[in-house]
Each structure stands twice: as C-alpha cells, then as structure tokens.
Design a protein around this motif. Sequence first.
Motif, PDB file in Angstrom:
ATOM      1  N   PRO A 181       0.802  -1.247   0.000  1.00  0.00           N
ATOM      2  CA  PRO A 181       0.000   0.000   0.000  1.00  0.00           C
ATOM      3  C   PRO A 181       0.823   1.280   0.000  1.00  0.00           C
ATOM      4  CG  PRO A 181      -0.940  -1.597   1.518  1.00  0.00           C
ATOM      5  CD  PRO A 181       0.392  -2.150   1.086  1.00  0.00           C
ATOM      6  N   PHE A 182       2.138   1.191   0.295  1.00  0.00           N
ATOM      7  CA  PHE A 182       2.964   2.393   0.229  1.00  0.00           C
ATOM      8  C   PHE A 182       3.176   2.861  -1.208  1.00  0.00           C
ATOM      9  CE2 PHE A 182       4.910   0.703   4.329  1.00  0.00           C
ATOM     10  CZ  PHE A 182       4.164   1.555   5.116  1.00  0.00           C
ATOM     11  N   ILE A 183       2.917   1.989  -2.174  1.00  0.00           N
ATOM     12  CA  ILE A 183       3.107   2.342  -3.577  1.00  0.00           C
ATOM     13  C   ILE A 183       1.763   2.791  -4.147  1.00  0.00           C
ATOM     14  CG2 ILE A 183       3.881   1.543  -5.836  1.00  0.00           C
ATOM     15  CD1 ILE A 183       5.446  -0.669  -4.405  1.00  0.00           C
ATOM     16  N   LYS A 184       1.696   4.024  -4.573  1.00  0.00           N
ATOM     17  CA  LYS A 184       0.475   4.556  -5.178  1.00  0.00           C
ATOM     18  C   LYS A 184       0.727   4.828  -6.654  1.00  0.00           C
ATOM     19  CE  LYS A 184      -2.144   7.101  -2.440  1.00  0.00           C
ATOM     20  NZ  LYS A 184      -2.652   8.216  -1.598  1.00  0.00           N
ATOM     21  N   GLN A 185      -0.334   4.927  -7.414  1.00  0.00           N
ATOM     22  CA  GLN A 185      -0.183   5.080  -8.857  1.00  0.00           C
ATOM     23  C   GLN A 185      -0.878   6.332  -9.363  1.00  0.00           C
ATOM     24  OE1 GLN A 185      -2.437   1.655 -10.576  1.00  0.00           O
ATOM     25  NE2 GLN A 185      -3.880   3.221 -11.304  1.00  0.00           N
ATOM     26  N   ARG A 186      -0.370   6.823 -10.469  1.00  0.00           N
ATOM     27  CA  ARG A 186      -1.075   7.791 -11.294  1.00  0.00           C
ATOM     28  C   ARG A 186      -1.312   7.112 -12.631  1.00  0.00           C
ATOM     29  NH1 ARG A 186       0.068  12.818  -8.800  1.00  0.00           N
ATOM     30  NH2 ARG A 186       0.012  12.279  -6.607  1.00  0.00           N
ATOM     31  N   PRO A 187      -2.472   7.169 -13.229  1.00  0.00           N
ATOM     32  CA  PRO A 187      -3.602   8.011 -12.820  1.00  0.00           C
ATOM     33  C   PRO A 187      -4.383   7.477 -11.625  1.00  0.00           C
ATOM     34  CG  PRO A 187      -4.186   6.664 -14.708  1.00  0.00           C
ATOM     35  CD  PRO A 187      -2.722   6.414 -14.457  1.00  0.00           C
ATOM     36  N   TYR A 188      -5.274   8.309 -11.135  1.00  0.00           N
ATOM     37  CA  TYR A 188      -6.303   8.062 -10.126  1.00  0.00           C
ATOM     38  C   TYR A 188      -5.828   8.220  -8.680  1.00  0.00           C
ATOM     39  CZ  TYR A 188      -8.327   5.931 -14.306  1.00  0.00           C
ATOM     40  OH  TYR A 188      -8.751   5.696 -15.583  1.00  0.00           O
ATOM     41  N   ASP A 189      -4.500   8.255  -8.417  1.00  0.00           N
ATOM     42  CA  ASP A 189      -4.002   8.478  -7.051  1.00  0.00           C
ATOM     43  C   ASP A 189      -4.594   7.458  -6.077  1.00  0.00           C
ATOM     44  OD1 ASP A 189      -2.511   9.821  -5.069  1.00  0.00           O
ATOM     45  OD2 ASP A 189      -4.275  10.967  -4.448  1.00  0.00           O
ATOM     46  N   VAL A 190      -4.383   6.177  -6.364  1.00  0.00           N
ATOM     47  CA  VAL A 190      -4.849   5.081  -5.517  1.00  0.00           C
ATOM     48  C   VAL A 190      -3.701   4.097  -5.324  1.00  0.00           C
ATOM     49  CG1 VAL A 190      -7.280   5.260  -6.182  1.00  0.00           C
ATOM     50  CG2 VAL A 190      -5.721   3.831  -7.545  1.00  0.00           C
ATOM     51  N   VAL A 191      -3.909   3.107  -4.440  1.00  0.00           N
ATOM     52  CA  VAL A 191      -2.909   2.057  -4.256  1.00  0.00           C
ATOM     53  C   VAL A 191      -2.645   1.401  -5.609  1.00  0.00           C
ATOM     54  CG1 VAL A 191      -2.398  -0.141  -3.130  1.00  0.00           C
ATOM     55  CG2 VAL A 191      -3.556   1.664  -1.858  1.00  0.00           C
ATOM     56  N   ALA A 192      -1.361   1.198  -5.919  1.00  0.00           N
ATOM     57  CA  ALA A 192      -0.966   0.765  -7.253  1.00  0.00           C
ATOM     58  C   ALA A 192      -1.531  -0.602  -7.615  1.00  0.00           C
ATOM     59  CB  ALA A 192       0.560   0.739  -7.357  1.00  0.00           C
ATOM     60  N   ASN A 193      -1.891  -0.736  -8.882  1.00  0.00           N
ATOM     61  CA  ASN A 193      -2.322  -2.014  -9.438  1.00  0.00           C
ATOM     62  C   ASN A 193      -1.082  -2.854  -9.729  1.00  0.00           C
ATOM     63  OD1 ASN A 193      -3.319  -4.162 -10.880  1.00  0.00           O
ATOM     64  ND2 ASN A 193      -4.242  -2.951 -12.514  1.00  0.00           N
ATOM     65  N   PRO A 194      -0.880  -3.973  -9.020  1.00  0.00           N
ATOM     66  CA  PRO A 194       0.357  -4.746  -9.208  1.00  0.00           C
ATOM     67  C   PRO A 194       0.424  -5.478 -10.539  1.00  0.00           C
ATOM     68  CG  PRO A 194      -1.128  -5.873  -7.687  1.00  0.00           C
ATOM     69  CD  PRO A 194      -1.745  -4.539  -7.972  1.00  0.00           C
ATOM     70  N   ASN A 195      -0.680  -5.518 -11.276  1.00  0.00           N
ATOM     71  CA  ASN A 195      -0.711  -6.257 -12.535  1.00  0.00           C
ATOM     72  C   ASN A 195      -0.291  -5.414 -13.728  1.00  0.00           C
ATOM     73  OD1 ASN A 195      -1.803  -8.565 -11.188  1.00  0.00           O
ATOM     74  ND2 ASN A 195      -3.820  -7.593 -11.241  1.00  0.00           N
ATOM     75  N   GLN A 196       0.023  -4.143 -13.491  1.00  0.00           N
ATOM     76  CA  GLN A 196       0.409  -3.249 -14.584  1.00  0.00           C
ATOM     77  C   GLN A 196       1.760  -2.630 -14.276  1.00  0.00           C
ATOM     78  OE1 GLN A 196      -2.563  -0.318 -15.483  1.00  0.00           O
ATOM     79  NE2 GLN A 196      -1.647   0.259 -17.431  1.00  0.00           N
ATOM     80  N   GLU A 197       2.728  -2.846 -15.149  1.00  0.00           N
ATOM     81  CA  GLU A 197       4.073  -2.323 -14.910  1.00  0.00           C
ATOM     82  C   GLU A 197       4.118  -0.820 -15.149  1.00  0.00           C
ATOM     83  OE1 GLU A 197       8.591  -2.531 -16.760  1.00  0.00           O
ATOM     84  OE2 GLU A 197       7.245  -4.227 -17.087  1.00  0.00           O
ATOM     85  N   PRO A 198       4.738  -0.075 -14.250  1.00  0.00           N
ATOM     86  CA  PRO A 198       4.835   1.380 -14.454  1.00  0.00           C
ATOM     87  C   PRO A 198       5.950   1.718 -15.433  1.00  0.00           C
ATOM     88  CG  PRO A 198       5.976   0.778 -12.450  1.00  0.00           C
ATOM     89  CD  PRO A 198       5.378  -0.499 -12.988  1.00  0.00           C
ATOM     90  N   LYS A 199       5.780   2.843 -16.119  1.00  0.00           N
ATOM     91  CA  LYS A 199       6.849   3.279 -17.017  1.00  0.00           C
ATOM     92  C   LYS A 199       7.961   3.987 -16.247  1.00  0.00           C
ATOM     93  CE  LYS A 199       5.172   7.853 -18.464  1.00  0.00           C
ATOM     94  NZ  LYS A 199       5.052   8.754 -19.629  1.00  0.00           N
ATOM     95  N   ALA A 200       7.667   4.411 -15.004  1.00  0.00           N
ATOM     96  CA  ALA A 200       8.671   5.054 -14.158  1.00  0.00           C
ATOM     97  C   ALA A 200       8.146   5.101 -12.721  1.00  0.00           C
ATOM     98  CB  ALA A 200       8.995   6.463 -14.654  1.00  0.00           C
ATOM     99  N   ILE A 201       9.056   5.340 -11.778  1.00  0.00           N
ATOM    100  CA  ILE A 201       8.696   5.494 -10.370  1.00  0.00           C
ATOM    101  C   ILE A 201       9.210   6.857  -9.916  1.00  0.00           C
ATOM    102  CG2 ILE A 201       9.033   4.629  -8.022  1.00  0.00           C
ATOM    103  CD1 ILE A 201       9.319   1.823  -9.195  1.00  0.00           C
ATOM    104  N   PHE A 202       8.361   7.585  -9.166  1.00  0.00           N
ATOM    105  CA  PHE A 202       8.702   8.938  -8.743  1.00  0.00           C
ATOM    106  C   PHE A 202       8.704   9.055  -7.221  1.00  0.00           C
ATOM    107  CE2 PHE A 202       7.507   9.603 -13.089  1.00  0.00           C
ATOM    108  CZ  PHE A 202       8.238  10.709 -13.514  1.00  0.00           C
ATOM    109  N   VAL A 203       9.697   9.787  -6.724  1.00  0.00           N
ATOM    110  CA  VAL A 203       9.791  10.100  -5.293  1.00  0.00           C
ATOM    111  C   VAL A 203      10.038  11.596  -5.172  1.00  0.00           C
ATOM    112  CG1 VAL A 203      11.042   9.716  -3.140  1.00  0.00           C
ATOM    113  CG2 VAL A 203      10.774   7.829  -4.771  1.00  0.00           C
ATOM    114  N   SER A 204       9.160  12.298  -4.455  1.00  0.00           N
ATOM    115  CA  SER A 204       9.374  13.723  -4.202  1.00  0.00           C
ATOM    116  C   SER A 204       9.929  13.892  -2.794  1.00  0.00           C
ATOM    117  CB  SER A 204       8.066  14.511  -4.339  1.00  0.00           C
ATOM    118  OG  SER A 204       8.288  15.877  -3.997  1.00  0.00           O
TER     119      SER A 204
END
Length: 450
Positions: free
Chosen positions: A130-153
């Motif tokens: 649950p610490f990993i969130k995704q864009r779009p939608y700003d929700v807990v990340a869908n583990p079945n879809q690979e992200p094109k990048a990971i961001f940390v501010s």
Amino acid sequence: MSKDIRIKRGLNISLIGEAEKVTTEYSLGSVFAIRPDDFHGVIPKILAKEGTEVKAGEALFHSKSDERVLFPSPVSGKVSEIVRGARRKVLAIKITADEKQKHVDFGKKNIDEMSGEEVKSHLFNSGCWPFIKQRPYDVVANPNQEPKAIFVSAYASAPLAADYDYTLRRKEAELQAALKALSKLTSGKVHVSIAKDSNESPFLKLKGVELHKVSGPHPVGNVSTQIAQIDPINKGEVVWVVTPQDLVVIGELLLTGKFNITRTVALTGSKFDKPQYVTALAGAQVSDVVKGNLNTDNVRVISGNVLSGAQVDEDGFLGYYDNQFTAIAEGDDYEFFGWNKPVFNKISTSRALTFSWLNPKKKYDLNTNTNGEHRAFVVTGSYEEVFPLDIYPMQLLKACMYKDLDEMEGLGAYEIAPEDFALTEFICVSKQPHQKIIREGLDLMRSELG
C-alpha cells in the motif's frame, strides 16, 4: 547528473508555527487505529476479528479486489474494536498496544539476488504494497500493470511541511535498499526530486536514481508537478509514486525483516506551544502525540498540511501516509464589514484592498474561516496564476462536475491528484470544494474506464 525543474506559477503560504528542528521521543501510546478510508478505493476484507492478538506487521485486512494486498497492524496487541458506520462500513480497526512489542519476522533479504517478482511478493506478504500509489487516479498501485517510471518527491513545499532533509537524517542505507528493490519493478527510471538549494539531502549520495533539483513556489513539491516536467503521463500509461518516509519503512523491512512504521512527525501551526518534531507510529492517537503541547482553546487539528490534510479530533488518529499534525485557530467568528475594508492580516493573490503582496516574507496566523460562502463559479482567471500544470483547471473542474468522461480525458485528468487543486481551492472566490470535485471525477473515470 541532475535535471533542474523550476516553476513560476504557484503560491507560497507562509504561516506561523514552523517546527523547530528538535525531535522528542514519546512513549509508545496505548491505542492505535488503521482507517480503511486512508487507502482510497480499497474495500476491506477483515482478517483480524475483535479480541484477536496480533503482532506488528500482521495483516488486519486485505483488499477485496486483490487478496494479495495486505494492510498490517502498526503495533502488537489486541484488536479492541472494529468501528463501523452506515451499511456496516468499516471506519477503523483499533488495537490496544502491548507494553513490550512483538514483530513478525519477514527475514532479511539480499536485494541483489532478488528478482522483480520476488520483490513484489515480499512487499505483498509484509503489507508494504500500500505504500506504492499510482497515477492516474491516485490510488494504491495495481500490481498487474508495470509502471513506465517510479517517482519520489523528497521536497515538501506545502505550508509548514516537514523538512525531509531533517527527518531522513542517517537513513541512507534504508533509502538505498528500498530504491534498489523498487527499481526491479520497472523497466524505466526511478526519479527523485530534491530542493535545488539542498546540501544535506540523503538522496544526494544514493545510486541508481535519476536526481532532479526543483525550485519555485508551492506546488513544486507535489509529485504531479514533477511528473509533468520529467515524464508526462499519456493515456494507457502508469507511473508509481512513493513518499520518502515510506521508502524508509520498505528499506528497513528488507534490511532487518521487521515492519516498523515509525515516523518523525512535525507538530506545526500557531496552536502548538512548541512546534517541533516527535517520533510516532502511523495510526497513533492524536492525544498521545500532542500531549502537553496543544492549546485546546478554539483549535482545529489537521492530520497533514492545512491545504490537503484531514480534520481530526483529539481522540482521532494520525493518517497512514501522514508525517505532520497542524493546529490552527478555528475560524468560527464573523468579521464585520470584512468584504469592504483593507486587509493586512491575510494572504491573497488579488491586490484589491489586500496588501500581502507588499511583504512576501511575512508569516501569517490564519484560521479556518473561508471568508465567504459557497456560490456558483466566478470566472476570474486567478486559478491559472497558481496552477503550474499545462491544464485548464476551471474547465477540468466543470467537466468533473457534469461527468463528461471524454472531456475529462482530453483536459488531462490522468495527470492529476486532488492535492494539485488545493491551491485553487484556497484562493477560490466561489468557495467550491475543488479537491472533493476532482476526487469524485477520478473515481468516476476509474469505475467507467478502468
């Protein structure tokens, strides 16, 4: 090698009550709570019933849509109460903590030898997904879809926000371990953003990341602003977002095998007698964290910052993703002729009878008064002055209100989160709830478009 990001549109809100760089360690506390509402879009399936003894890191519930996504207890103790609301919706799971804490041992890991699937499985089992969130939608990340990048501010520009350079001191090992593990989950880059003038950020020494230095007014610290400048999201694409304090939890899990969700929490705002930092676990009770330091006379306590945080009572709890409590005066008074006299003690982007622009470094003691009431949108052009994304904010807000999915897509709804509209809500002369409107629009897109 870093890439500099500088924005000009935005607004810095300088408030009284910045946390002094002193950290106080309080005792553990007696009652903790995990609120499923902190994980937007997750429907909980309870695993630990009332009376169940749990260890720190043991799952309390999982997501009904994906049982691999577990949500663990921050402490060891007994599940004392499951608070329910309308239609038996789970509002909170309360745990009475043991005096001596016990942790689930998830085992130390050699990150170099782990594959991406092994990292993902370990994050599932330990409750760190649950610490990993995704864009779009700003929700807990869908583990079945690979992200094109990971961001940390790693730069928080919101009013009175905690200073990451201070709260992450001596956490280089944990941060490096977490970032190395997360890099196995994407074929793209891991982007980290820090303040341009930062010389003490622990991220300066880390390897395997694309470092960016940011400058400008708030919301330059919002990850949406950074994504738009570095690698914008197109339809069908996904990026993942992790906050620095959550990276520390993931890193410590990998290095020690323990789930330790201790945070350095900033106590900020004019209603704290001594604004400072304290150590606390996520889900800690407000009264335990602020005891002896809060002026309770006509006060509002917020878990998070004043723009996007959530109001809590003294018997409430620290939000799962939050590392800040803000306490300001409750604005329940009526200002006589407030609309028709010069204003010197408030912040405004307008120069009509307001003078905050004459002294940009002045710090203000603001309250929660909205100085007006809800009304229809007034077209002023002021939103664009504080909104740095290449999006028409008013048009997107209206599209969300009348639920036009095609228009929401075309206007850039995939790129934003509710917090990106906190400033437009702050300056809105119409007193519209921008963040609520955007959240409802994103929920509609997620349910209809997936």
